[in-house]
Design a protein around this motif. Sequence first.
Motif, mmCIF file in Angstrom:
data_model
loop_
_atom_site.group_PDB
_atom_site.id
_atom_site.type_symbol
_atom_site.label_atom_id
_atom_site.label_comp_id
_atom_site.label_asym_id
_atom_site.label_seq_id
_atom_site.Cartn_x
_atom_site.Cartn_y
_atom_site.Cartn_z
ATOM 1 N N ASP A 44 6.123 22.431 89.259
ATOM 2 C CA ASP A 44 7.475 22.162 88.761
ATOM 3 C C ASP A 44 8.441 22.026 89.934
ATOM 4 N N GLY A 45 9.647 21.560 89.613
ATOM 5 C CA GLY A 45 10.625 21.283 90.655
ATOM 6 C C GLY A 45 11.107 22.509 91.406
ATOM 7 N N ALA A 46 11.302 23.628 90.683
ATOM 8 C CA ALA A 46 11.752 24.860 91.346
ATOM 9 C C ALA A 46 10.690 25.364 92.315
ATOM 10 N N GLU A 47 9.427 25.284 91.896
ATOM 11 C CA GLU A 47 8.320 25.702 92.748
ATOM 12 C C GLU A 47 8.221 24.802 93.989
ATOM 13 N N ALA A 48 8.463 23.510 93.808
ATOM 14 C CA ALA A 48 8.424 22.567 94.935
ATOM 15 C C ALA A 48 9.461 22.947 95.987
ATOM 16 N N LEU A 49 10.671 23.231 95.541
ATOM 17 C CA LEU A 49 11.726 23.592 96.500
ATOM 18 C C LEU A 49 11.432 24.923 97.178
ATOM 19 N N ALA A 50 10.895 25.892 96.436
ATOM 20 C CA ALA A 50 10.513 27.177 97.043
ATOM 21 C C ALA A 50 9.429 26.954 98.098
ATOM 22 N N TYR A 51 8.460 26.094 97.788
ATOM 23 C CA TYR A 51 7.388 25.787 98.738
ATOM 24 C C TYR A 51 7.970 25.145 100.003
ATOM 25 N N LEU A 52 8.799 24.137 99.805
ATOM 26 C CA LEU A 52 9.355 23.402 100.947
ATOM 27 C C LEU A 52 10.259 24.274 101.812
ATOM 28 N N ARG A 53 10.930 25.215 101.191
ATOM 29 C CA ARG A 53 11.836 26.124 101.928
ATOM 30 C C ARG A 53 11.132 27.391 102.377
ATOM 31 N N GLN A 54 9.847 27.478 102.098
ATOM 32 C CA GLN A 54 9.017 28.621 102.472
ATOM 33 C C GLN A 54 9.615 29.934 101.974
ATOM 34 N N GLU A 55 9.939 29.954 100.690
ATOM 35 C CA GLU A 55 10.536 31.126 100.065
ATOM 36 C C GLU A 55 9.506 31.870 99.213
ATOM 37 N N GLY A 56 9.706 33.195 99.088
ATOM 38 C CA GLY A 56 8.868 34.012 98.216
ATOM 39 C C GLY A 56 7.396 33.904 98.549
ATOM 40 N N GLU A 57 6.592 33.605 97.525
ATOM 41 C CA GLU A 57 5.144 33.521 97.720
ATOM 42 C C GLU A 57 4.741 32.394 98.673
ATOM 43 N N TYR A 58 5.672 31.516 98.998
ATOM 44 C CA TYR A 58 5.379 30.383 99.887
ATOM 45 C C TYR A 58 5.889 30.603 101.312
ATOM 46 N N ALA A 59 6.128 31.852 101.675
ATOM 47 C CA ALA A 59 6.660 32.159 103.009
ATOM 48 C C ALA A 59 5.788 31.592 104.127
ATOM 49 N N ASP A 60 4.484 31.500 103.895
ATOM 50 C CA ASP A 60 3.559 30.995 104.920
ATOM 51 C C ASP A 60 3.119 29.556 104.674
ATOM 52 N N ALA A 61 3.806 28.852 103.791
ATOM 53 C CA ALA A 61 3.424 27.482 103.462
ATOM 54 C C ALA A 61 3.556 26.563 104.672
ATOM 55 N N VAL A 62 2.628 25.628 104.762
ATOM 56 C CA VAL A 62 2.669 24.634 105.832
ATOM 57 C C VAL A 62 3.572 23.493 105.380
ATOM 58 N N SER A 63 4.454 23.085 106.251
ATOM 59 C CA SER A 63 5.354 21.978 105.934
ATOM 60 C C SER A 63 4.537 20.704 105.713
ATOM 61 N N PRO A 64 4.759 20.013 104.586
ATOM 62 C CA PRO A 64 3.967 18.801 104.333
ATOM 63 C C PRO A 64 4.421 17.623 105.194
ATOM 64 N N ASP A 65 3.491 16.704 105.408
ATOM 65 C CA ASP A 65 3.795 15.462 106.106
ATOM 66 C C ASP A 65 4.214 14.386 105.110
ATOM 67 N N LEU A 66 3.849 14.587 103.839
ATOM 68 C CA LEU A 66 4.100 13.616 102.782
ATOM 69 C C LEU A 66 4.220 14.357 101.464
ATOM 70 N N ILE A 67 5.160 13.922 100.623
ATOM 71 C CA ILE A 67 5.341 14.501 99.298
ATOM 72 C C ILE A 67 5.098 13.416 98.252
ATOM 73 N N LEU A 68 4.226 13.720 97.281
ATOM 74 C CA LEU A 68 4.011 12.870 96.115
ATOM 75 C C LEU A 68 4.730 13.573 94.968
ATOM 76 N N LEU A 69 5.781 12.950 94.434
ATOM 77 C CA LEU A 69 6.690 13.613 93.500
ATOM 78 C C LEU A 69 6.749 12.914 92.157
ATOM 79 N N ASP A 70 6.442 13.663 91.093
ATOM 80 C CA ASP A 70 6.641 13.158 89.744
ATOM 81 C C ASP A 70 8.124 13.314 89.410
ATOM 82 N N LEU A 71 8.652 12.478 88.531
ATOM 83 C CA LEU A 71 10.064 12.584 88.155
ATOM 84 C C LEU A 71 10.304 13.559 87.015
#
Length: 150
Positions: A44-71
Amino acid sequence: MTAPADGRSPIEVLLVEDDPGDVLMTQEAFEEHKLRNRLTVVSDGAEALAYLRQEGEYADAVSPDLILLDLNLPRRDGREVLAEIKRDEHLCRIPVVVLTTSQADEDILRSYQLHANAYVTKPVDFERFISVVRQIDEFFVSVVKLPPRG
């Protein structure tokens, strides 16, 4: 991860998709064509932003080189996510491919107004879907020079 035999370096791909069938088809497309790119999925969109901002459970997420985004996403619409990505000085450099079922002119126009890098309508046929994912991969890995991960 090792580099592919053709010398291309694998890239990190973030798939933002809430439809389990489309997630499965994308994963199968990556596996079937031996794409070595790492595919991470958020639903979902909220999870995507948390991942991209490395927030919460995504603190160690790797920054993507490409995003495939559903509308059409729950919690935060894909258009909102795209707008937030392109407004953020740390995220705006990441190419975003809108990969959606919508063929509506207003969705296409709005996506490009929000600075999407490409707009691709999802084919319903599995073989065509695989072909489209492979073409996206080919373009963003072999043709385009992506910015360094930040």
